[in-house]
Write an enzyme that holds these catalytic residues in place. Structure first.
Site, PDB file in Angstrom:
ATOM      1  CE  LYS A 193     -59.056  86.294 109.587  1.00  0.00           C
ATOM      2  NZ  LYS A 193     -59.733  86.677 110.815  1.00  0.00           N
ATOM      3  CD  GLN A 221     -59.143  85.768 114.376  1.00  0.00           C
ATOM      4  OE1 GLN A 221     -58.720  86.254 113.337  1.00  0.00           O
ATOM      5  NE2 GLN A 221     -60.254  85.049 114.409  1.00  0.00           N
ATOM      6  CG  ASP A 240     -63.063  91.358 111.069  1.00  0.00           C
ATOM      7  OD1 ASP A 240     -62.950  90.640 110.048  1.00  0.00           O
ATOM      8  OD2 ASP A 240     -62.464  91.135 112.135  1.00  0.00           O
TER       9      ASP A 240
END
Ligand code: NAD
Length: 306
Positions: free
Chosen positions: A65, A109, A132
């Site tokens: 990322k 994460q 997200d």
């Protein structure tokens, strides 16, 4: 320009849904857009990431990322925290990022260590920065067909359908797996009133009976269960479109890293019946990465009132 890889097989002309090529094009578009904005004096988008612990796969995902951000000209910041961090301390870090105006969006994460309540952590993220798309507010907005951050994997699959112009309206789409980040949002997006979408969706899961009878009727099958080689050729009809989300690390001594990535589809046999199919790796994975960038761009647009 898309290059369609056509392969003549016994029953079908199978074409590959090439996530690597498509993601490259999308990243190039984002890069050009950011360059233009920076030339106009607008600061570049800024993505944050919180990584808790030492999980190898999570580390790789976060590294990728950050690399993607560098490629498209985004700024990125990584907050690394030890496995032993308490839930309260992690939420305090999230609140710091929520309050940081220089940051357009951030991700935490997953998975998190077992002693941390994942739901409480997701709920602590400011929905305006939840790139997200996991916060309940954003999930609700998605379900109501309002503009929001879409979860990156289903978003990437929708983008794939759109850019490859795969017809979805009126088709029977069977989704296997009902997770909050892939299967369930996928079923919602495929049934939405719009293009791509307008599908008649069956959402299946581990308690579904006679799954093969259902998948045999599908025009589109999207597998997101995490069982390597689960979907066999006799479970699908000729001409089916197959999207394989599954990624499982399977031991392989001949591979440089000691494992290979395997999808949920028995690719070598199913491909002969498919009209379109995603490979693993190189299908959904790269699209997921590209969609996080698109969500960050949207957060930047909102944050800077562009
Ligand atoms: P999950 O474990 O949260 O959910 C799996 C789902 O599959 C569950 O809803 C379960 O009911 C269903 N399931 C399990 N066994 C089944 C069976 N025999 N028949 C029918 N349904 C069954 O998984 P997830 O987070 O949605 O991930 C699924 C897979 O996708 C994993 O391999 C994961 O690594 C991969 N994944 C890939 C990407 C990507 O970018 N390519 C992103 C996220 C997840």
């Amino acid at each position: 320009m898309l290059i369609f890889a056509g392969t003549q097989t016994n029953t079908q002309t199978m074409q590959i849904l090439d996530g690597i090529q498509l993601a490259k094009e999308i990243k190039q578009e984002i890069k050009s857009h950011v360059q233009e904005q920076v030339e106009q004096g607008i600061r570049a988008p800024h993505l944050g990431a919180i990584l808790v612990g030492e999980n190898g796969a999570s580390q790789t995902y976060v590294d990728n990322k950050i690399k993607d951000c560098a490629f498209v000209g985004f700024q990125s910041s990584l907050v690394r925290l030890p496995t032993s961090i308490t839930q309260e301390a992690l939420i305090a870090e999230i609140e710091k990022l929520n309050a940081d105006d220089s940051l357009d969006g951030f991700i935490v994460q997953l998975p998190l260590p077992k002693h941390i309540d994942q739901e409480a952590v997701i709920n602590a993220i400011d929905p305006e920065k939840d790139v997200d798309g996991f916060h309940p507010m954003n999930f609700g907005r998605m379900a109501l067909e309002m503009e929001t951050f879409l979860p990156a994997t289903p978003y990437g699959i929708m983008e794939m359908f759109e850019r490859y112009q795969i017809p979805t309206a009126g088709k029977h789409t069977v989704v296997i797996g009902r997770s909050r980040i892939v299967g369930r949002p996928m079923s919602i997006l495929m049934s939405k009133n719009g293009e791509p979408g307008n599908s008649t969706v069956t959402l299946t899961h581990s308690k579904t009976k006679n799954l093969a009878e259902i998948t045999q009727q599908a025009d589109i099958v999207i597998t997101a269960l995490g069982v390597p080689g689960f979907l066999k050729a006799d479970m699908v009809k000729d001409g089916v479109v197959i999207v394989d989300v599954g990624i499982t690390r399977v031991d392989d001594e001949s591979a440089p890293r000691g494992f290979k990535l395997q999808g949920d589809v028995d690719f070598e046999n199913v491909k002969h019946k498919a009209s379109w199919i995603t490979p693993v790796p190189g299908g959904v994975g790269p699209m997921t990465r590209a969609m996080l960038l698109k969500n960050t761009l949207l957060a930047h647009k909102k944050n800077n009132k562009l």
